[in-house]
Design a protein around this motif. Structure first.
Motif, PDB file in Angstrom:
ATOM      1  N   CYS A  93       0.837  -1.213   0.000  1.00 49.52           N
ATOM      2  CA  CYS A  93       0.000   0.000   0.000  1.00 49.52           C
ATOM      3  C   CYS A  93       0.870   1.261   0.000  1.00 49.52           C
ATOM      4  O   CYS A  93       0.432   2.318  -0.454  1.00 49.52           O
ATOM      5  CB  CYS A  93      -0.990   0.000   1.174  1.00 49.52           C
ATOM      6  SG  CYS A  93      -0.228  -0.071   2.785  1.00 49.52           S
ATOM      7  N   CYS A 119       3.462  -8.389   2.113  1.00 53.65           N
ATOM      8  CA  CYS A 119       3.003  -7.911   3.424  1.00 53.65           C
ATOM      9  C   CYS A 119       2.133  -8.956   4.125  1.00 53.65           C
ATOM     10  O   CYS A 119       1.212  -9.511   3.518  1.00 53.65           O
ATOM     11  CB  CYS A 119       2.217  -6.615   3.222  1.00 53.65           C
ATOM     12  SG  CYS A 119       1.666  -5.884   4.763  1.00 53.65           S
ATOM     13  N   CYS A 159      -6.154  -4.158   6.999  1.00 51.82           N
ATOM     14  CA  CYS A 159      -5.242  -5.185   6.481  1.00 51.82           C
ATOM     15  C   CYS A 159      -6.009  -6.480   6.201  1.00 51.82           C
ATOM     16  O   CYS A 159      -5.764  -7.151   5.210  1.00 51.82           O
ATOM     17  CB  CYS A 159      -4.114  -5.451   7.476  1.00 51.82           C
ATOM     18  SG  CYS A 159      -2.983  -4.063   7.593  1.00 51.82           S
TER      19      CYS A 159
HETATM   20  S1  SF4 Z   1      -2.110  -5.719   4.363  1.00 48.25           S
HETATM   21 FE1  SF4 Z   1      -2.290  -3.705   5.371  1.00 48.25          FE
HETATM   22  S2  SF4 Z   1      -0.225  -2.891   5.523  1.00 48.25           S
HETATM   23 FE2  SF4 Z   1      -0.195  -4.614   4.089  1.00 48.25          FE
HETATM   24  S3  SF4 Z   1      -0.419  -3.712   2.062  1.00 48.25           S
HETATM   25 FE3  SF4 Z   1      -2.464  -4.211   2.758  1.00 48.25          FE
HETATM   26  S4  SF4 Z   1      -3.256  -2.393   3.834  1.00 48.25           S
HETATM   27 FE4  SF4 Z   1      -1.031  -2.164   3.591  1.00 48.25          FE
END
Ligand code: SF4
Ligand code: SF4
Ligand code: SF4
Length: 378
Positions: A93, A119, A159
């Motif tokens: 993100c 992530c 997330c």
């Molecule tokens: S999981 Fe959360 S921190 Fe990871 S890319 Fe997605 S929104 Fe961003």
């Protein structure tokens, strides 16, 4: 796509990854590195700007805490010729926000080198701090310990609802792949651009060997996407309940103290001079008293709804769903639950995904005769 394998010794994947990235500094491929590191007391993780290998004191490029969206710092480090090439380790993100800021002429892509990292999702800062303190007391590393455990319920809701938790094709120069693999044993670094291919050559010269990213990564991404889809049903329902009517919207926003934290934490709210800081937006005492006189009473601070609707209007097409606005709110107002689903609805209208493709023009930046012909609708 070419890639190299990073062997992890003693399970310390963060040290192994940082060591491979420091090769880029040593060889002069980049001049500085924006990278998360653990704070000295061990309970927080901050972005740092490193110019020498010795600056990598407690690197945590793979971690479960996002205190800021790093794209904001890249904007601060960007100018036509900053005199240095800056590499940045970015979550998906953050990477997508950086791509949007490049399109918005806020980041000079030519002076940047993007390193996208898979992530696992992130925790709320207070929850992280509490867990980190417990783990530290037992003498272990919170990042390693928490990454090793799959605890979706401890993650931020944004997330859990995130549908793009890996760096999208063609957005970074290098991609660090580890989802679905065993990061305690190995990581993989893939080149996604010519500059990335050059960096990979430097890594092979430094002794890293070429290897293909195992197929398990792709299948794990698909499995997690199914879990995300399941979670999103309830999450979107909650958004409808909290913001689906004017009454619900007013009630959910009623605690807003207009501190502007949500705006200041948002990577896409980039204006150097926000309209809400402009002098002409400051109501004169005479005007305020007149308004109160007309209605009999006036809620202070004024115009909280106007603030949120203006911000929504300014950034719905580029919201990357990082949820930093919500984390910054002292009143615990679920602002991300308002901005993300609404942003996604607007983005669908334009068949646009923020940060998906650096070549894709921003919606509304160009006039298209055959666009939005229907008025009203769903
Ligand atoms: S999981 Fe959360 S921190 Fe990871 S890319 Fe997605 S929104 Fe961003
Ligand atoms: S951070 Fe919260 S209280 Fe502050 S302006 Fe945004 S919504 Fe309102
Ligand atoms: S509005 Fe919130 S979720 Fe969207 S980009 Fe800004 S901080 Fe992230």
């Amino acid at each position: 796509m070419s890639s190299v394998r990073v062997e992890v010794m003693d399970g310390d994947f963060n040290r192994a990854l940082a060591s491979s990235l420091s090769v880029l500094l040593d060889k002069g491929i980049v001049d500085a590195l924006v990278i998360p590191q653990e704070s000295p007391h061990g309970l927080a993780i901050h972005q740092t700007l490193v110019r020498k290998r010795e600056g990598l004191k407690s690197p945590r490029p793979i971690n479960l805490l996002m205190a800021n969206n790093a794209a904001r710092f890249l904007q601060e480090l960007s100018e036509a010729d900053p005199g240095a090439r800056v590499a940045a380790v970015l979550r998906p993100c953050e990477l997508r926000a950086a791509v949007e800021l490049v399109k918005l002429n806020q980041i000079n892509r030519a002076s940047m080198f993007f390193i996208g990292v898979d992530c696992h999702g992130t925790m709320k800062p207070r929850a992280y701090e509490k867990r980190a303190a417990e783990i530290k007391r037992e003498g272990r590393d919170p990042s390693a310990e928490l990454i090793g455990k799959d605890e979706p319920e401890s993650q931020r809701e944004t997330c859990r609802a995130c549908e793009r938790f890996w760096p999208l094709e063609g957005t970074a120069d290098l991609v660090v792949a580890h989802i679905g693999l065993d990061p305690f044993k190995e990581l993989f670094i893939e080149a996604h651009s010519d500059a990335g291919a050059g960096a990979l050559r430097a890594l092979t010269e430094a002794g890293y060997r070429e290897a293909v990213v195992p197929e398990a990564r792709r299948s794990t991404i698909q499995e997690r996407l199914a879990r995300v889809a399941e979670f999103r049903k309830g999450w979107l329902e909650e958004a409808r309940n909290k913001f689906g009517s004017l009454d619900a919207l007013l009630s959910t926003l009623s605690g807003c103290v207009r501190c502007y934290n949500c705006r200041d934490a948002c990577p896409i709210c980039y204006c150097k001079e926000c309209v809400f800081d402009a002098e002409f937006m400051e109501p004169s005492p005479r005007h305020t008293l007149r308004r109160a006189g007309r209605k009999g009473l006036l809620r202070l601070p004024q115009d909280t709804l106007l603030f949120h609707l203006t911000r929504l209007n300014h950034m719905a097409t580029s919201c990357v769903g990082c949820g930093m606005c919500e984390e910054a709110c002292p009143q615990e107002i679920p602002v991300a639950l308002l901005f993300i689903p609404l942003g996604e609805r607007v983005q669908r209208l334009f068949d646009y995904v923020p940060g998906r493709d650096p070549r894709e023009p921003l919606p509304l930046a160009t006039f298209k005769e055959k666009e939005l012909e229907e008025v009203g609708g769903e």
